[in-house]
Enzyme design. Structure first.
Site, mmCIF file in Angstrom:
data_model
loop_
_atom_site.group_PDB
_atom_site.id
_atom_site.type_symbol
_atom_site.label_atom_id
_atom_site.label_comp_id
_atom_site.label_asym_id
_atom_site.label_seq_id
_atom_site.Cartn_x
_atom_site.Cartn_y
_atom_site.Cartn_z
ATOM 1 N N LYS A 145 -0.809 -11.212 6.329
ATOM 2 C CA LYS A 145 -0.372 -9.652 6.773
ATOM 3 C C LYS A 145 -1.905 -8.985 7.112
ATOM 4 O O LYS A 145 -2.784 -8.848 6.237
ATOM 5 C CB LYS A 145 0.122 -8.947 5.640
ATOM 6 C CG LYS A 145 0.169 -7.432 5.778
ATOM 7 C CD LYS A 145 0.873 -6.711 4.768
ATOM 8 C CE LYS A 145 1.047 -5.220 4.946
ATOM 9 N NZ LYS A 145 0.126 -4.426 5.654
ATOM 10 N N TYR B 211 -3.037 -10.867 2.192
ATOM 11 C CA TYR B 211 -2.894 -9.636 2.628
ATOM 12 C C TYR B 211 -4.398 -9.336 2.678
ATOM 13 O O TYR B 211 -5.020 -8.739 1.969
ATOM 14 C CB TYR B 211 -2.226 -8.806 1.708
ATOM 15 C CG TYR B 211 -2.287 -7.262 1.700
ATOM 16 C CD1 TYR B 211 -2.334 -6.878 3.052
ATOM 17 C CD2 TYR B 211 -1.433 -6.497 0.867
ATOM 18 C CE1 TYR B 211 -2.127 -5.432 3.399
ATOM 19 C CE2 TYR B 211 -1.129 -5.067 1.405
ATOM 20 C CZ TYR B 211 -1.618 -4.603 2.465
ATOM 21 O OH TYR B 211 -1.514 -3.279 2.832
ATOM 22 N N SER C 105 -3.960 -6.325 8.227
ATOM 23 C CA SER C 105 -4.276 -4.987 8.322
ATOM 24 C C SER C 105 -5.561 -4.716 8.653
ATOM 25 O O SER C 105 -6.223 -4.079 8.100
ATOM 26 C CB SER C 105 -3.668 -4.224 7.282
ATOM 27 O OG SER C 105 -2.402 -4.602 6.997
ATOM 28 N N SER D 80 3.885 1.248 7.537
ATOM 29 C CA SER D 80 4.369 2.366 7.094
ATOM 30 C C SER D 80 5.449 3.012 8.242
ATOM 31 O O SER D 80 6.436 3.608 7.674
ATOM 32 C CB SER D 80 3.557 3.282 6.387
ATOM 33 O OG SER D 80 2.585 3.597 7.467
ATOM 34 N N THR E 76 1.118 -1.110 0.014
ATOM 35 C CA THR E 76 -0.190 -0.075 -0.013
ATOM 36 C C THR E 76 0.702 1.350 0.004
ATOM 37 O O THR E 76 0.707 2.179 -0.933
ATOM 38 C CB THR E 76 -0.887 -0.010 1.217
ATOM 39 O OG1 THR E 76 -1.851 -1.249 1.181
ATOM 40 C CG2 THR E 76 -1.610 0.960 1.374
ATOM 41 N N ASP F 275 -0.354 -0.004 12.815
ATOM 42 C CA ASP F 275 0.947 0.339 13.546
ATOM 43 C C ASP F 275 0.398 0.642 14.825
ATOM 44 O O ASP F 275 0.943 0.515 15.891
ATOM 45 C CB ASP F 275 1.727 1.348 12.878
ATOM 46 C CG ASP F 275 2.302 0.852 11.495
ATOM 47 O OD1 ASP F 275 1.664 -0.380 10.999
ATOM 48 O OD2 ASP F 275 3.181 1.457 11.061
ATOM 49 N N GLU F 276 -0.585 1.500 15.072
ATOM 50 C CA GLU F 276 -0.741 2.231 16.366
ATOM 51 C C GLU F 276 -1.367 1.052 17.205
ATOM 52 O O GLU F 276 -1.770 1.485 18.455
ATOM 53 C CB GLU F 276 -1.825 3.299 16.124
ATOM 54 C CG GLU F 276 -3.163 3.066 15.445
ATOM 55 C CD GLU F 276 -3.239 3.010 13.889
ATOM 56 O OE1 GLU F 276 -4.071 3.313 13.215
ATOM 57 O OE2 GLU F 276 -1.847 2.896 13.111
ATOM 58 N N GLY G 7 -0.627 -5.306 10.677
ATOM 59 C CA GLY G 7 -0.437 -3.928 9.797
ATOM 60 C C GLY G 7 -1.159 -2.820 10.427
ATOM 61 O O GLY G 7 -1.201 -1.831 9.442
#
Length: 286
Positions: A150, A120, A152, A195, A28, A178-179, A176
């Protein structure tokens, strides 16, 4: 246009400055779906070339709307020695159930029969909301190379059920969002693709180390500070273009503008995001 010339510098930066030795190419943040098949091949080749003897794993995303294109990219990834391939669910004509999606994934994975295969899962962008827990049932029989997901998505219940089913540990779950990584680690995720690790990889690795040592208070500090930055920039409007801008001012490597329909980050965003990131005091004193 793609800029192959910065990838060597990019690899060296990730390894030496961020302690990141695994990459996910043409995903992405890399705008893989905005690139031509030829551009995606060129990028994959350059990452494999520049990462040789420096990177531990290179997973190449080969998903596309067209099955023949996915298969062509899978064959190419296998030919250049990729450590893994990943495929997202097609998102214009969508799979309506698990069997349809697995059939599509199987047709791609079979073109790279010696390469570990990852699904994904990114439902907020694909609109395909088939739960991964359901997808896993019997998938190894249909896709022998299936290695993991993955993941996300913010649905930690789905992730936890997947990990609960994964009693033998045969699958990997790379988170996926991140926070929310610390929450995912708590229910058993065993890696992350995101990212922010381009520019906060070192701090995230320290969080992973703290979690491994059961120092939850320290791990929380890292997660909360990452979240503080992301919460700030999300309110300003934070996407791929803005991520490129942050990576540019943190690393000094020109990441360039995004490809239309995305548009470049504003100067106002860059000034505010840089000031916010500079203001954060990490537990290691950086």
């Amino acid at each position: 246009q793609i800029n192959l010339s910065v990838i060597r510098q990019y690899v060296n930066y990730l390894v030496t400055e961020q302690n990141v030795k695994n990459v996910f190419v043409n995903g992405t943040t890399g705008e893989g779906l905005s690139l031509s098949i030829q551009e995606r091949k060129q990028l994959a080749e350059e990452w494999m070339c520049q990462g040789k003897d420096k990177l531990d794993h290179v997973i190449i995303h080969v998903g596309a709307l067209s099955l023949p294109e996915c298969q062509e990219l899978a064959r190419h990834a296998a030919a250049i020695g990729a450590g893994g391939i990943a495929v997202l669910a097609p998102f214009f004509f969508k799979s309506l159930n698990k069997d349809e999606l697995v059939a599509f994934l199987q047709k791609v994975a079979s073109e790279a029969p010696a390469v570990p295969f990852y699904y994904y899962h990114i439902p907020h962008l694909t609109g395909v909301k088939i739960r991964v827990e359901e997808l896993l049932d019997g998938i190894k029989a249909q896709i022998p190379t299936f290695q993991g997901v993955k993941f996300s998505d913010t649905d930690l219940l789905d992730l936890a059920q997947c990990i609960n089913k994964n009693e033998t540990g045969q699958f990997e779950f790379l988170y996926g969002v991140d926070e929310q990584l610390l929450g995912a680690l708590a229910v058993g995720a065993n890696g992350a693709v995101g990212s922010t690790y381009n520019y906060l990889g070192r701090q995230t690795n320290l969080m992973l180390q703290a979690f491994a040592k059961a120092d939850l208070a320290l791990a929380q500090k890292y997660q909360f500070l990452t979240g503080e930055f992301l919460n700030f920039v999300i309110k300003l409007g934070f996407g791929v273009a803005q991520t490129k801008a942050v990576m540019t001012f943190v690393s000094g490597i020109p990441m360039g503008p995004p490809r239309l329909p995305l548009v470049d980050a504003s100067n106002e965003f860059i000034v505010k995001a840089k000031a916010k990131l500079d203001s954060i005091v990490w537990p290691d004193g950086d």
